[in-house]
Design a protein around this motif. Structure first.
Motif, PDB file in Angstrom:
ATOM      1  N   GLY A  52       0.812  -1.207   0.000  1.00 35.87           N
ATOM      2  CA  GLY A  52       0.000   0.000   0.000  1.00 35.87           C
ATOM      3  C   GLY A  52       0.850   1.263   0.000  1.00 35.87           C
ATOM      4  N   CYS A  53       1.936   1.267   0.775  1.00 37.70           N
ATOM      5  CA  CYS A  53       2.832   2.427   0.797  1.00 37.70           C
ATOM      6  C   CYS A  53       3.453   2.643  -0.583  1.00 37.70           C
ATOM      7  CB  CYS A  53       3.928   2.216   1.843  1.00 37.70           C
ATOM      8  SG  CYS A  53       3.322   2.237   3.545  1.00 37.70           S
ATOM      9  N   ALA A  54       3.874   1.551  -1.219  1.00 39.15           N
ATOM     10  CA  ALA A  54       4.434   1.662  -2.573  1.00 39.15           C
ATOM     11  C   ALA A  54       3.377   2.212  -3.528  1.00 39.15           C
ATOM     12  CB  ALA A  54       4.927   0.301  -3.056  1.00 39.15           C
ATOM     13  N   GLY A  55       2.122   1.803  -3.337  1.00 41.75           N
ATOM     14  CA  GLY A  55       1.050   2.297  -4.184  1.00 41.75           C
ATOM     15  C   GLY A  55       0.812   3.786  -4.021  1.00 41.75           C
ATOM     16  N   ILE A  56       0.900   4.277  -2.793  1.00 52.00           N
ATOM     17  CA  ILE A  56       0.731   5.711  -2.556  1.00 52.00           C
ATOM     18  C   ILE A  56       1.847   6.491  -3.253  1.00 52.00           C
ATOM     19  CG2 ILE A  56       0.787   7.522  -0.809  1.00 52.00           C
ATOM     20  CD1 ILE A  56      -1.816   5.999  -0.886  1.00 52.00           C
ATOM     21  N   ILE A  57       3.079   5.977  -3.175  1.00 55.98           N
ATOM     22  CA  ILE A  57       4.194   6.617  -3.880  1.00 55.98           C
ATOM     23  C   ILE A  57       3.921   6.631  -5.382  1.00 55.98           C
ATOM     24  CG2 ILE A  57       6.651   6.419  -4.449  1.00 55.98           C
ATOM     25  CD1 ILE A  57       7.056   5.200  -1.653  1.00 55.98           C
ATOM     26  N   GLY A  58       3.464   5.493  -5.904  1.00 58.29           N
ATOM     27  CA  GLY A  58       3.133   5.422  -7.321  1.00 58.29           C
ATOM     28  C   GLY A  58       2.042   6.398  -7.714  1.00 58.29           C
ATOM     29  N   ASN A  59       1.064   6.587  -6.818  1.00 53.78           N
ATOM     30  CA  ASN A  59      -0.026   7.516  -7.086  1.00 53.78           C
ATOM     31  C   ASN A  59       0.490   8.938  -7.247  1.00 53.78           C
ATOM     32  OD1 ASN A  59      -2.941   8.431  -6.983  1.00 53.78           O
ATOM     33  ND2 ASN A  59      -2.167   9.429  -5.154  1.00 53.78           N
ATOM     34  N   PHE A  60       1.353   9.372  -6.327  1.00 53.05           N
ATOM     35  CA  PHE A  60       1.874  10.732  -6.398  1.00 53.05           C
ATOM     36  C   PHE A  60       2.797  10.920  -7.594  1.00 53.05           C
ATOM     37  CE2 PHE A  60       0.570  10.913  -1.904  1.00 53.05           C
ATOM     38  CZ  PHE A  60      -0.099  12.131  -1.922  1.00 53.05           C
ATOM     39  N   LEU A  61       3.635   9.921  -7.868  1.00 52.03           N
ATOM     40  CA  LEU A  61       4.522  10.024  -9.026  1.00 52.03           C
ATOM     41  C   LEU A  61       3.720  10.122 -10.324  1.00 52.03           C
ATOM     42  CD1 LEU A  61       7.320   7.425  -8.141  1.00 52.03           C
ATOM     43  CD2 LEU A  61       7.522   9.912  -8.181  1.00 52.03           C
ATOM     44  N   ALA A  62       2.725   9.250 -10.456  1.00 53.17           N
ATOM     45  CA  ALA A  62       1.906   9.268 -11.666  1.00 53.17           C
ATOM     46  C   ALA A  62       1.121  10.566 -11.792  1.00 53.17           C
ATOM     47  CB  ALA A  62       0.955   8.075 -11.667  1.00 53.17           C
ATOM     48  N   GLY A  63       0.626  11.077 -10.654  1.00 54.00           N
ATOM     49  CA  GLY A  63      -0.124  12.322 -10.692  1.00 54.00           C
ATOM     50  C   GLY A  63       0.709  13.484 -11.193  1.00 54.00           C
ATOM     51  N   VAL A  64       1.952  13.565 -10.723  1.00 56.33           N
ATOM     52  CA  VAL A  64       2.836  14.650 -11.149  1.00 56.33           C
ATOM     53  C   VAL A  64       3.173  14.528 -12.632  1.00 56.33           C
ATOM     54  CG1 VAL A  64       5.156  15.619 -10.890  1.00 56.33           C
ATOM     55  CG2 VAL A  64       3.832  15.000  -8.860  1.00 56.33           C
ATOM     56  N   VAL A  65       3.520  13.316 -13.071  1.00 59.66           N
ATOM     57  CA  VAL A  65       3.927  13.117 -14.457  1.00 59.66           C
ATOM     58  C   VAL A  65       2.739  13.223 -15.409  1.00 59.66           C
ATOM     59  CG1 VAL A  65       4.980  11.505 -16.097  1.00 59.66           C
ATOM     60  CG2 VAL A  65       5.893  11.709 -13.779  1.00 59.66           C
ATOM     61  N   ALA A  66       1.611  12.592 -15.039  1.00 64.03           N
ATOM     62  CA  ALA A  66       0.451  12.549 -15.937  1.00 64.03           C
ATOM     63  C   ALA A  66      -0.129  13.924 -16.196  1.00 64.03           C
ATOM     64  CB  ALA A  66      -0.618  11.629 -15.367  1.00 64.03           C
ATOM     65  N   ALA A  67      -0.020  14.837 -15.242  1.00 68.27           N
ATOM     66  CA  ALA A  67      -0.555  16.178 -15.442  1.00 68.27           C
ATOM     67  C   ALA A  67       0.150  16.892 -16.590  1.00 68.27           C
ATOM     68  CB  ALA A  67      -0.410  16.996 -14.159  1.00 68.27           C
ATOM     69  N   ARG A  68       1.435  16.574 -16.806  1.00 65.95           N
ATOM     70  CA  ARG A  68       2.199  17.244 -17.871  1.00 65.95           C
ATOM     71  C   ARG A  68       2.394  16.351 -19.085  1.00 65.95           C
ATOM     72  NH1 ARG A  68       7.393  18.856 -14.486  1.00 65.95           N
ATOM     73  NH2 ARG A  68       6.975  16.725 -13.760  1.00 65.95           N
ATOM     74  N   ARG A  69       2.622  15.069 -18.853  1.00 66.14           N
ATOM     75  CA  ARG A  69       2.895  14.138 -19.964  1.00 66.14           C
ATOM     76  C   ARG A  69       2.078  12.866 -19.721  1.00 66.14           C
ATOM     77  NH1 ARG A  69       9.017  13.409 -21.415  1.00 66.14           N
ATOM     78  NH2 ARG A  69       8.009  12.936 -23.410  1.00 66.14           N
ATOM     79  N   THR A  70       0.831  12.935 -20.106  1.00 67.10           N
ATOM     80  CA  THR A  70      -0.110  11.863 -19.786  1.00 67.10           C
ATOM     81  C   THR A  70       0.260  10.545 -20.464  1.00 67.10           C
ATOM     82  OG1 THR A  70      -1.856  13.529 -19.612  1.00 67.10           O
ATOM     83  CG2 THR A  70      -2.545  11.229 -19.724  1.00 67.10           C
ATOM     84  N   ALA A  71       0.539  10.574 -21.756  1.00 68.32           N
ATOM     85  CA  ALA A  71       0.806   9.340 -22.496  1.00 68.32           C
ATOM     86  C   ALA A  71       2.035   8.595 -21.962  1.00 68.32           C
ATOM     87  CB  ALA A  71       0.963   9.640 -23.989  1.00 68.32           C
ATOM     88  N   PRO A  72       3.173   9.259 -21.720  1.00 64.50           N
ATOM     89  CA  PRO A  72       4.314   8.533 -21.148  1.00 64.50           C
ATOM     90  C   PRO A  72       4.003   7.906 -19.785  1.00 64.50           C
ATOM     91  CG  PRO A  72       5.060  10.600 -22.087  1.00 64.50           C
ATOM     92  CD  PRO A  72       3.558  10.630 -22.118  1.00 64.50           C
ATOM     93  N   ALA A  73       3.207   8.606 -18.977  1.00 64.48           N
ATOM     94  CA  ALA A  73       2.838   8.055 -17.670  1.00 64.48           C
ATOM     95  C   ALA A  73       2.017   6.781 -17.835  1.00 64.48           C
ATOM     96  CB  ALA A  73       2.051   9.097 -16.870  1.00 64.48           C
ATOM     97  N   ILE A  74       1.062   6.798 -18.761  1.00 64.46           N
ATOM     98  CA  ILE A  74       0.216   5.630 -18.994  1.00 64.46           C
ATOM     99  C   ILE A  74       1.038   4.469 -19.559  1.00 64.46           C
ATOM    100  CG2 ILE A  74      -1.698   4.738 -20.375  1.00 64.46           C
ATOM    101  CD1 ILE A  74      -2.574   6.474 -18.055  1.00 64.46           C
TER     102      ILE A  74
END
Length: 402
Positions: free
Chosen positions: A260-282
């Protein structure tokens, strides 16, 4: 349209961010309730005298019903106050958790999970369109992230939370704790969320119009593939870790907590990246969800190997909700509530399909075959995400030329 301009701002909402947090906790509560059986699958199956595959219906049934209820609630609630809808659904969630805690057989448990499906489809769909009604327009993006952050947090914390409570006090108490939490959350909603009369109405014709959006179609298909892949394997993570990796039960709760902790980290990382570069994050998320079942097949037959792969799994899946929702919003920024309902529907179809197909594969073919099937769905998602990336790049080049 349900996505009309703000009708509630800071001048109307006394504590806007507390109200946003309350809505985020509502999504957290309902999705955590949905996920609880994953970490408790084996003891529930043993107590209720059913097979592991059949017990997987506790995940697939409410998910399938949520997929049906999400658009229905958006259309049917056109003239109703959103605060009243949320409070009513939270009340039903309390009842559903109490009924689950008292279940004496699988039929009883599945009846309780029907209520969970109704609450899940309604809360998740309605919550998606409330950010612009609780905070000023300049803060809508952050408020939306916080509301859907409840979904992301529940997706990665619901399983370890249930497993930890179940190991300490028994699986029935896990549902009892969620009943208490939902009751307190209902009181919070009554205290801090203002009246939210309908800002407009949504029709089935508007849903049909959005479904003809090619970018939205691609995003929904990607959602289906990724979520199906994940839940095909992860629904059975407890027996997978115990039977294949050989882990002792006493370590399971702690390991799922770190997942779960790893998932929270993944959530924040994806949120930061996806806001600017959605396709690479996906693309990165899809690649991660392809690698994890393959790595489990390669090194998951030991406690250390299984534990390491589980942490990587949490990191990859943690970004799914925020990454996909960011993609969805970009496909139709003027139809937030409709897009949210469609996303919720397809997401939960993926949960239902993954849990059901995984149960069939586990019962008939074993855990290894199930992991290969999950990898196949993730591979298809990776190819589609690359295609979406090409479409996005082509669109950006066309915009630049204009």
């Amino acid at each position: 349209m349900s996505t009309s301009p703000n009708v509630a701002t800071e001048a109307v909402v006394r504590h806007p961010w507390l109200a946003v947090s309350a809505v985020g906790m509502a999504t957290f509560s309902v999705v955590t309730t949905e996920m609880l059986p994953v970490g408790l699958l084996t003891p529930i199956a043993d107590t209720l005298d059913t097979s592991t595959g059949t017990a997987g219906l506790m995940i697939s049934l409410p998910a399938l019903l949520a997929a049906l209820f999400a658009p229905l609630v958006v259309v049917a609630s056109g003239s109703l106050d959103r605060r009243s809808i949320l409070c009513g659904l939270l009340s039903l969630l309390v009842i559903a958790n109490i009924a689950s805690a008292l279940a004496q057989n699988m039929a009883w448990m599945l009846a309780a999970r029907v209520l969970v499906g109704f609450c899940m489809g309604g809360i998740w769909a309605i919550a998606g369109g409330l950010a612009s009604r609780l905070v000023p327009a300049r803060s809508t993006g952050l408020a939306t992230s916080l509301i859907f952050g409840g979904v992301a947090a529940a997706s990665v914390l619901g399983v370890p939370l249930g497993a930890q409570i179940g190991d300490v006090a028994g699986w029935r108490w896990a549902f009892g704790v969620m009943a208490l939490f939902s009751s307190l959350l209902l009181a919070l909603h009554l205290a801090v969320i203002p009246a939210l009369p309908a800002a407009g109405s949504t029709t089935w014709r508007q849903f049909g119009k959005q479904l003809r959006n090619r970018q939205l179609q691609a995003g929904l298909l990607l959602t289906l593939l990724l979520v199906t892949s994940h839940f095909m394997a992860f629904t059975f993570v407890r027996p997978l870790l115990l039977s294949v990796s050989g882990l002792d039960t006493q370590w399971l709760g702690a390991l799922l907590f770190f997942y779960g902790c790893a998932g929270i980290i993944g959530n924040f990382l994806a949120g930061v990246v996806a806001a600017r570069r959605t396709a690479p994050a996906i693309i990165a998320i899809s690649g991660g969800l392809l690698l994890t079942p393959l790595l489990f097949l390669a090194v998951g037959d030991s406690g250390i190997g299984g534990g390491v792969v589980l942490l990587a799994w949490g990191l990859a899946y943690g970004g799914v909700s925020v990454g996909l929702m960011t993609l969805m919003m970009k496909t139709a920024p003027g139809a937030v509530e409709i897009v949210a309902a469609l996303y919720v529907g397809v997401f939960n179809i993926g949960i239902a399909l993954g849990a059901w197909a995984g149960g069939q594969a586990v019962d008939r073919l074993g855990f290894s075959a199930n992991l290969w099937l999950a990898a196949g769905f993730a591979a298809a998602a990776l190819l589609l995400s690359v295609g979406i990336g090409f479409m996005e790049a082509h669109k950006q080049r066309g915009t630049a030329r204009d």
